[in-house]
Design a protein around this motif. Structure first.
Motif, PDB file in Angstrom:
ATOM      1  N   GLY A  77       0.793  -1.229   0.000  1.00 35.44           N
ATOM      2  CA  GLY A  77       0.000   0.000   0.000  1.00 35.44           C
ATOM      3  C   GLY A  77       0.818   1.268   0.000  1.00 35.44           C
ATOM      4  N   VAL A  78       2.138   1.159   0.233  1.00 37.61           N
ATOM      5  CA  VAL A  78       2.988   2.353   0.273  1.00 37.61           C
ATOM      6  C   VAL A  78       3.380   2.805  -1.141  1.00 37.61           C
ATOM      7  CG1 VAL A  78       5.223   3.255   1.092  1.00 37.61           C
ATOM      8  CG2 VAL A  78       3.873   1.737   2.551  1.00 37.61           C
ATOM      9  N   LEU A  79       3.396   1.870  -2.098  1.00 41.38           N
ATOM     10  CA  LEU A  79       3.853   2.189  -3.455  1.00 41.38           C
ATOM     11  C   LEU A  79       3.090   3.356  -4.088  1.00 41.38           C
ATOM     12  CD1 LEU A  79       5.716   1.621  -5.807  1.00 41.38           C
ATOM     13  CD2 LEU A  79       4.150  -0.174  -6.567  1.00 41.38           C
ATOM     14  N   PRO A  80       1.747   3.418  -4.004  1.00 37.22           N
ATOM     15  CA  PRO A  80       1.046   4.572  -4.603  1.00 37.22           C
ATOM     16  C   PRO A  80       1.493   5.910  -4.023  1.00 37.22           C
ATOM     17  CG  PRO A  80      -0.499   2.804  -4.115  1.00 37.22           C
ATOM     18  CD  PRO A  80       0.795   2.408  -3.490  1.00 37.22           C
ATOM     19  N   LYS A  81       1.836   5.926  -2.724  1.00 37.85           N
ATOM     20  CA  LYS A  81       2.288   7.174  -2.110  1.00 37.85           C
ATOM     21  C   LYS A  81       3.668   7.573  -2.646  1.00 37.85           C
ATOM     22  CE  LYS A  81      -0.333   6.449   2.154  1.00 37.85           C
ATOM     23  NZ  LYS A  81      -0.283   6.326   3.627  1.00 37.85           N
ATOM     24  N   LEU A  82       4.509   6.572  -2.889  1.00 35.35           N
ATOM     25  CA  LEU A  82       5.829   6.861  -3.446  1.00 35.35           C
ATOM     26  C   LEU A  82       5.715   7.413  -4.862  1.00 35.35           C
ATOM     27  CD1 LEU A  82       7.875   3.719  -2.270  1.00 35.35           C
ATOM     28  CD2 LEU A  82       7.747   5.956  -1.181  1.00 35.35           C
ATOM     29  N   THR A  83       4.828   6.825  -5.646  1.00 33.89           N
ATOM     30  CA  THR A  83       4.664   7.284  -7.029  1.00 33.89           C
ATOM     31  C   THR A  83       4.010   8.658  -7.112  1.00 33.89           C
ATOM     32  OG1 THR A  83       2.578   6.047  -7.161  1.00 33.89           O
ATOM     33  CG2 THR A  83       4.558   4.944  -7.963  1.00 33.89           C
ATOM     34  N   ASN A  84       3.456   9.124  -5.997  1.00 41.34           N
ATOM     35  CA  ASN A  84       2.897  10.477  -5.951  1.00 41.34           C
ATOM     36  C   ASN A  84       3.941  11.508  -5.527  1.00 41.34           C
ATOM     37  OD1 ASN A  84       0.315   9.870  -6.822  1.00 41.34           O
ATOM     38  ND2 ASN A  84      -0.423   9.411  -4.767  1.00 41.34           N
ATOM     39  N   GLY A  85       5.170  11.048  -5.277  1.00 38.96           N
ATOM     40  CA  GLY A  85       6.236  11.990  -4.949  1.00 38.96           C
ATOM     41  C   GLY A  85       6.755  11.935  -3.539  1.00 38.96           C
ATOM     42  N   ALA A  86       6.246  11.013  -2.708  1.00 38.69           N
ATOM     43  CA  ALA A  86       6.695  10.933  -1.312  1.00 38.69           C
ATOM     44  C   ALA A  86       7.975  10.115  -1.217  1.00 38.69           C
ATOM     45  CB  ALA A  86       5.609  10.296  -0.448  1.00 38.69           C
ATOM     46  N   ASP A  87       8.800  10.430  -0.224  1.00 41.29           N
ATOM     47  CA  ASP A  87       9.958   9.602   0.103  1.00 41.29           C
ATOM     48  C   ASP A  87       9.492   8.444   0.977  1.00 41.29           C
ATOM     49  OD1 ASP A  87      11.958  11.071  -1.234  1.00 41.29           O
ATOM     50  OD2 ASP A  87      12.005  12.541   0.395  1.00 41.29           O
ATOM     51  N   LEU A  88      10.325   7.408   1.075  1.00 44.27           N
ATOM     52  CA  LEU A  88       9.979   6.268   1.925  1.00 44.27           C
ATOM     53  C   LEU A  88      10.243   6.643   3.374  1.00 44.27           C
ATOM     54  CD1 LEU A  88       9.096   3.335   2.282  1.00 44.27           C
ATOM     55  CD2 LEU A  88      11.467   2.647   1.921  1.00 44.27           C
ATOM     56  N   MET A  89       9.177   6.684   4.167  1.00 42.81           N
ATOM     57  CA  MET A  89       9.287   7.067   5.569  1.00 42.81           C
ATOM     58  C   MET A  89       9.614   5.835   6.419  1.00 42.81           C
ATOM     59  SD  MET A  89       8.764  10.221   5.044  1.00 42.81           S
ATOM     60  CE  MET A  89       8.604  10.954   6.677  1.00 42.81           C
ATOM     61  N   LEU A  90      10.179   6.084   7.577  1.00 44.15           N
ATOM     62  CA  LEU A  90      10.621   5.010   8.449  1.00 44.15           C
ATOM     63  C   LEU A  90       9.496   4.075   8.894  1.00 44.15           C
ATOM     64  CD1 LEU A  90      13.342   4.114   9.428  1.00 44.15           C
ATOM     65  CD2 LEU A  90      13.077   5.517  11.459  1.00 44.15           C
ATOM     66  N   PRO A  91       8.282   4.586   9.185  1.00 45.04           N
ATOM     67  CA  PRO A  91       7.207   3.658   9.582  1.00 45.04           C
ATOM     68  C   PRO A  91       6.852   2.656   8.489  1.00 45.04           C
ATOM     69  CG  PRO A  91       6.650   5.906  10.201  1.00 45.04           C
ATOM     70  CD  PRO A  91       7.870   5.991   9.331  1.00 45.04           C
ATOM     71  N   GLY A  92       7.179   2.959   7.227  1.00 46.51           N
ATOM     72  CA  GLY A  92       6.836   2.051   6.146  1.00 46.51           C
ATOM     73  C   GLY A  92       7.884   0.997   5.862  1.00 46.51           C
ATOM     74  N   VAL A  93       9.042   1.046   6.561  1.00 46.88           N
ATOM     75  CA  VAL A  93      10.123   0.084   6.324  1.00 46.88           C
ATOM     76  C   VAL A  93       9.914  -1.151   7.193  1.00 46.88           C
ATOM     77  CG1 VAL A  93      12.614  -0.321   6.443  1.00 46.88           C
ATOM     78  CG2 VAL A  93      11.740   1.915   5.741  1.00 46.88           C
ATOM     79  N   VAL A  94       9.946  -2.322   6.570  1.00 43.95           N
ATOM     80  CA  VAL A  94       9.841  -3.576   7.318  1.00 43.95           C
ATOM     81  C   VAL A  94      11.208  -3.864   7.928  1.00 43.95           C
ATOM     82  CG1 VAL A  94       9.378  -6.044   7.174  1.00 43.95           C
ATOM     83  CG2 VAL A  94       8.055  -4.443   5.774  1.00 43.95           C
ATOM     84  N   PRO A  95      11.334  -3.966   9.271  1.00 39.91           N
ATOM     85  CA  PRO A  95      12.643  -4.166   9.912  1.00 39.91           C
ATOM     86  C   PRO A  95      13.345  -5.417   9.395  1.00 39.91           C
ATOM     87  CG  PRO A  95      10.970  -3.605  11.538  1.00 39.91           C
ATOM     88  CD  PRO A  95      10.245  -3.855  10.256  1.00 39.91           C
ATOM     89  N   LEU A  96      14.681  -5.311   9.296  1.00 44.26           N
ATOM     90  CA  LEU A  96      15.491  -6.439   8.828  1.00 44.26           C
ATOM     91  C   LEU A  96      15.866  -7.381   9.965  1.00 44.26           C
ATOM     92  CD1 LEU A  96      17.982  -4.460   6.553  1.00 44.26           C
ATOM     93  CD2 LEU A  96      15.975  -5.724   5.826  1.00 44.26           C
ATOM     94  N   GLY A  97      15.803  -6.900  11.199  1.00 46.58           N
ATOM     95  CA  GLY A  97      16.174  -7.727  12.349  1.00 46.58           C
ATOM     96  C   GLY A  97      15.685  -7.067  13.618  1.00 46.58           C
ATOM     97  N   VAL A  98      16.442  -7.229  14.693  1.00 44.58           N
ATOM     98  CA  VAL A  98      16.079  -6.628  15.973  1.00 44.58           C
ATOM     99  C   VAL A  98      17.249  -5.795  16.474  1.00 44.58           C
ATOM    100  CG1 VAL A  98      14.477  -8.462  16.610  1.00 44.58           C
ATOM    101  CG2 VAL A  98      16.872  -8.693  17.217  1.00 44.58           C
ATOM    102  N   GLY A  99      16.954  -4.875  17.396  1.00 45.38           N
ATOM    103  CA  GLY A  99      18.002  -4.053  17.987  1.00 45.38           C
ATOM    104  C   GLY A  99      18.693  -3.189  16.962  1.00 45.38           C
ATOM    105  N   LEU A 100      20.020  -3.053  17.104  1.00 44.99           N
ATOM    106  CA  LEU A 100      20.799  -2.203  16.201  1.00 44.99           C
ATOM    107  C   LEU A 100      20.845  -2.722  14.777  1.00 44.99           C
ATOM    108  CD1 LEU A 100      23.816  -1.285  18.513  1.00 44.99           C
ATOM    109  CD2 LEU A 100      22.011   0.244  17.736  1.00 44.99           C
ATOM    110  N   SER A 101      20.469  -4.004  14.604  1.00 42.28           N
ATOM    111  CA  SER A 101      20.459  -4.583  13.253  1.00 42.28           C
ATOM    112  C   SER A 101      19.124  -4.376  12.553  1.00 42.28           C
ATOM    113  CB  SER A 101      20.775  -6.082  13.331  1.00 42.28           C
ATOM    114  OG  SER A 101      22.039  -6.295  13.903  1.00 42.28           O
ATOM    115  N   MET A 102      18.230  -3.619  13.169  1.00 41.22           N
ATOM    116  CA  MET A 102      16.880  -3.464  12.634  1.00 41.22           C
ATOM    117  C   MET A 102      16.869  -2.907  11.219  1.00 41.22           C
ATOM    118  SD  MET A 102      13.679  -1.440  14.418  1.00 41.22           S
ATOM    119  CE  MET A 102      13.754  -2.527  15.837  1.00 41.22           C
ATOM    120  N   TYR A 103      17.798  -2.000  10.925  1.00 37.90           N
ATOM    121  CA  TYR A 103      17.851  -1.395   9.591  1.00 37.90           C
ATOM    122  C   TYR A 103      19.181  -1.669   8.905  1.00 37.90           C
ATOM    123  CZ  TYR A 103      13.803   0.978  11.506  1.00 37.90           C
ATOM    124  OH  TYR A 103      12.587   1.243  12.096  1.00 37.90           O
ATOM    125  N   GLY A 104      19.806  -2.795   9.249  1.00 37.58           N
ATOM    126  CA  GLY A 104      21.051  -3.176   8.612  1.00 37.58           C
ATOM    127  C   GLY A 104      22.218  -2.366   9.147  1.00 37.58           C
TER     128      GLY A 104
END
Length: 574
Positions: free
Chosen positions: A99-126
């Motif tokens: 559901g985030v793709l239509p917002k991106l195609t309208n000109g929005a940047d990818l916001m942090l709440p829309g990112v699926v975490p990669l792990g836990v703790g400090l590794s959450m965003y690689g």
């Protein structure tokens, strides 16, 4: 960047030599991919200069009319979606919801709440740097739908508490760059993984699982293997007791997923096992790069925690405290710890030849396997456009102290020509035209012209090339000056000047100073000076000298002020 229409300014096919140089640029920028897959040797490569809707000039490289790469300001190459679909591993990925793709195609940047975490703790965003190129895909499709740059480093994203911009989008599915050649547009390739459901994990001891499976059903089974079905099919018509089936299933699962489920020799993953493995992984992966002496607390926080397969809770281990665990590691000969002052312990040496450490095998992280993570860069590196002194131009450039075959940055050529013209008085005061002397006449004849025209004539006789330049080149650079000063409260500080002239990344240098010297480090901007000065609390002359010569490989002759070290001695290397 490409959501709104852009205006092509010019388009030209690259010659054979230019195409070869472009392929070399790709190999430097993306060393882990096969360039032949994206730019075949005999492909028609087109160089398109464009002006975006926002007034930004850029260059798009098309291969057989299809856009494959574009340039950012500064010359960094960015793969398009078409390149990502051919070789998905060019860039690391952040995953977002459909559901985030239509917002991106309208000109929005990818916001942090829309990112699926990669792990836990400090590794959450690689483990990525600010500004790193990042692809974006969806939870229901592995194929890239966009390409952008990280707005912050992974550590900063973790500290944002789930708020703010994660990826600044540059190129998206459906934008004008995707539709650059309408006759060749492609839809997003569907690369879907089979989602697990309750059918994959039936109730333990279920009656249906203990009954035999007819052969007719086996032939109609889907291509994807079903573990429970394969267990029952293996009985060849005989009933299998649930206990035996579950045991076989567990053995198969351990065999198939050994890389994701760590297990101790006793098949029990204890907190002590996780802690010890993380400790050994930290030494194995970072031992040669540790900025020793290093605070034990920083070693644990910055290195051990990041290597842990699961979150570590020291209180649940038999050690209870970090000091007790490290004391055990000291007794076993892995490290040597020295008490600097009461309550302040530092690791001063590591035994990388310890038999257990030599034989210890660490798991390769997924982002490292994809070429996404690399060693932290110590120097600023950039791809510079150069002109090579050719045989024809050698007579001219040797008079300006340049050798045949030497590379000269594009911006420096005009400066050299200007110095030569001024030195020999070749420019007419009124007309500003340059009268060629014998050397210049051999290059382009007896023709007068402006300084810019003379430069163009000379560079046309030179080979155009690119060169990766970094701060490791010390020629013609000012010496690094270390000095001591006193600040408020009669506190002594160490001042270091001219570091930035060597291409050293100050943020990384400051980080190493804070970790290794356990001292407050800051940047001081001096009036009437372009370069910045580093200020480190206490007398850290010896530490800075060691860091520059051993880690950054700066020649000792380029560093002044070692006599101010606490012991007043210089390193005398024979």
């Amino acid at each position: 960047m490409f959501l709104k229409p852009y205006r092509p300014k010019s388009s030209a096919a690259l010659k054979g030599s230019e195409s070869k140089k472009f392929r070399q640029r790709l190999e430097l920028a993306f060393p882990n991919i096969s360039v032949d897959q994206l730019v075949p040797a005999k492909a028609a490569v087109t160089h398109v200069k464009i002006l975006t809707h926002g007034g930004v000039q850029s260059i798009v490289y098309c291969v057989d009319r299809q856009p494959m790469f574009f340039e950012l300001d500064g010359g960094q190459l960015v793969p398009t979606l078409y390149a990502m679909w051919i070789i998905p591993s060019i860039l690391p990925y952040y995953t977002t919801h459909e559901g985030v793709l239509p917002k991106l195609t309208n000109g929005a940047d990818l916001m942090l709440p829309g990112v699926v975490p990669l792990g836990v703790g400090l590794s959450m965003y690689g483990h990525y740097k600010k500004g790193q190129l990042m692809a974006v895909n969806l939870t229901n499709n592995k194929s890239a739908v966009g390409v952008g740059q990280l707005a912050r480093s992974s550590d900063d994203l973790y500290m944002c508490g789930g708020h703010g911009v994660a990826v600044k989008m540059l190129h998206l599915f459906g934008d004008k760059l995707w539709a650059h050649e309408p006759s060749l547009v492609q839809q997003i390739p569907l690369v879907r993984t089979k989602a697990l459901s309750t059918d994959d994990f039936p109730a333990l001891g279920a009656e249906a699982e203990r009954k035999k499976t007819p052969k007719a059903e086996v032939s109609e089974a889907p291509a994807a293997p079903d573990t429970f079905a394969s267990v029952t099919q293996a009985t060849d018509g005989e009933e299998l007791e649930s206990g035996t089936a579950l045991l076989s299933l567990a053995e198969e699962d351990d065999h198939d997923h050994a890389d994701t489920a760590p297990a101790a020799e006793s098949n029990e993953v204890t907190p002590e096992y996780i802690l010890r493995n993380a400790f050994l992984s930290a030494l194995k992966n970072n031992g040669k790069k540790l900025p020793l002496p290093l605070l034990t607390s920083n070693f644990y926080r910055l290195y051990v925690v990041n290597e842990a397969a699961e979150q570590i809770d020291l209180k649940k281990t038999r050690y209870k405290k970090l000091s007790n665990f490290l004391a055990d590691m000291v007794d076993q000969g892995f490290i040597v710890v020295r008490e600097e002052s009461k309550g302040v312990d530092k690791i001063i040496s590591v035994d990388l030849e310890h038999p257990e450490l030599v034989n210890f095998i660490t798991d390769v992280k997924e982002n490292e396997a994809n070429g996404a993570a690399s060693e932290t860069p110590l120097f600023h590196s950039e791809l510079k456009e150069m002109y090579i002194v050719s045989d024809v131009t050698a007579a001219f450039f040797t008079k300006m102290n340049f050798k045949r075959g030497e590379g000269i940055p594009v911006g420096q050529v005009k400066k050299i020509v200007r110095e030569y013209v001024a030195k020999h008085g070749l420019q007419d005061v009124k007309t500003k035209l340059v009268r060629p002397d014998e050397t210049l006449q051999e290059l382009y004849g007896n023709r007068e012209g402006t300084l810019s025209e003379v430069c163009s004539l000379i560079t046309s006789k030179m080979e155009h090339s690119y060169q990766m330049c970094s701060g490791k080149d010390t020629s013609g650079k000012p010496m690094i000056q270390m000095s001591l000063a006193t600040r408020s409260g009669n506190k002594k500080v160490t001042l270091v000047s001219n570091i930035e002239a060597y291409g050293i990344i100050l943020a990384e240098f400051i980080k190493l100073c804070k970790q290794g010297a356990a001292a407050s480090t800051s940047i001081v901007k001096l009036p009437h000076q372009k370069l910045e000065q580093l200020q480190i609390q206490g007398n850290q002359v010896r530490f800075v000298y060691t860091l520059l010569t051993e880690t950054y490989k700066v020649p000792p002759k380029c560093i002044l002020g070692l006599e101010l070290a606490k012991d007043g001695k210089k390193n005398k290397k024979k």
